[in-house]
Design a protein around this motif. Structure first.
Motif, short mmCIF file in Angstrom:
data_model
loop_
_atom_site.label_atom_id
_atom_site.label_comp_id
_atom_site.label_asym_id
_atom_site.label_seq_id
_atom_site.Cartn_x
_atom_site.Cartn_y
_atom_site.Cartn_z
N VAL A 30 0.99 -1.26 -0.07
CA VAL A 30 -0.17 0.01 0.11
C VAL A 30 0.91 1.31 -0.05
O VAL A 30 0.63 2.01 -0.87
N ASP A 31 1.78 1.32 0.86
CA ASP A 31 2.61 2.64 1.11
C ASP A 31 3.81 2.70 -0.01
O ASP A 31 3.83 3.62 -0.73
N GLU A 32 4.51 1.66 -0.27
CA GLU A 32 5.62 1.61 -1.39
C GLU A 32 5.23 1.66 -2.53
O GLU A 32 5.45 2.32 -3.46
N GLN A 33 4.17 0.40 -3.03
CA GLN A 33 3.83 0.29 -4.39
C GLN A 33 2.27 0.87 -4.72
O GLN A 33 1.98 0.56 -5.85
N GLN A 34 1.76 1.67 -3.70
CA GLN A 34 0.58 2.43 -4.18
C GLN A 34 -0.70 1.67 -4.52
O GLN A 34 -1.39 1.96 -5.37
N ASP A 36 -4.26 -0.08 -3.83
CA ASP A 36 -5.37 0.25 -2.97
C ASP A 36 -5.56 -0.70 -1.48
O ASP A 36 -5.35 -1.90 -2.03
N ILE A 37 -5.55 -0.25 -0.72
CA ILE A 37 -5.49 -1.12 0.68
C ILE A 37 -7.02 -2.09 0.47
O ILE A 37 -6.96 -3.11 0.85
N SER A 38 -7.92 -1.52 -0.06
CA SER A 38 -9.08 -2.68 -0.46
C SER A 38 -8.64 -3.89 -1.08
O SER A 38 -9.61 -4.82 -1.11
#
Length: 148
Positions: A30-34, A36-38
């Motif tokens: 989520v943070d590094e590779q962007q 979506d957390i869903s």
């Protein structure tokens, strides 16, 4: 595997290590590779086998696998940046393959969707590319397979 590394394997989400698994995956995907957390966490979590590598007791990397109609699918390989290049990924693959070999029937297919840029890593662990590149979560992937 280095003496400082240990691997914990558990099924489902009722382990004391589950929060660390979620944190590592959130950090990497989520943070590094962007991503979506869903898309990162799904209903499979409760049936999947989860692996976490500890480096001197510190959570360093994770993955999971689960049985499908096609065989055993491995995925969600994530190693925290400060631990990369230290054999954590190899420890995850080898522990996963060993565990699958213990529970699977001979001739079972093991497969994963590898981000294209890391296919060499999986090839070194006995996986072969099948088919063409495809997009998953906005990132190029390929299907990689081996049989036990």
């Amino acid at each position: 595997m280095s003496d400082s590394l240990s691997v914990v394997i558990f099924q489902g989400t009722e382990s004391e290590f589950w929060p660390a698994v979620m944190q590592i995956r959130k950090t990497v995907f989520v943070d590094e590779q962007q991503i979506d957390i869903s898309l990162e966490f799904d209903d499979i979590e409760v049936e999947a086998y989860h692996l976490i590598v500890l480096d001197n007791g510190r959570p360093a990397g994770v993955c999971r696998f689960f049985k499908t109609e096609e065989g055993y699918k491995m995925g969600r390989f994530a190693v925290l940046k400060e631990f990369r290049g230290q054999g954590i990924g190899n420890a995850l693959i080898q522990a996963s393959l060993s565990e699958i070999e213990d529970i699977a029937e001979d001739g079972s297919k093991i497969y994963l969707h590898a981000q294209t840029y890391v296919t060499k890593f999986y090839e070194e662990e006995g996986f072969n590319i099948e088919g063409d590149e495809f997009m998953e979560d906005g990132i190029p992937h390929v299907l990689m397979v081996q049989t036990i």
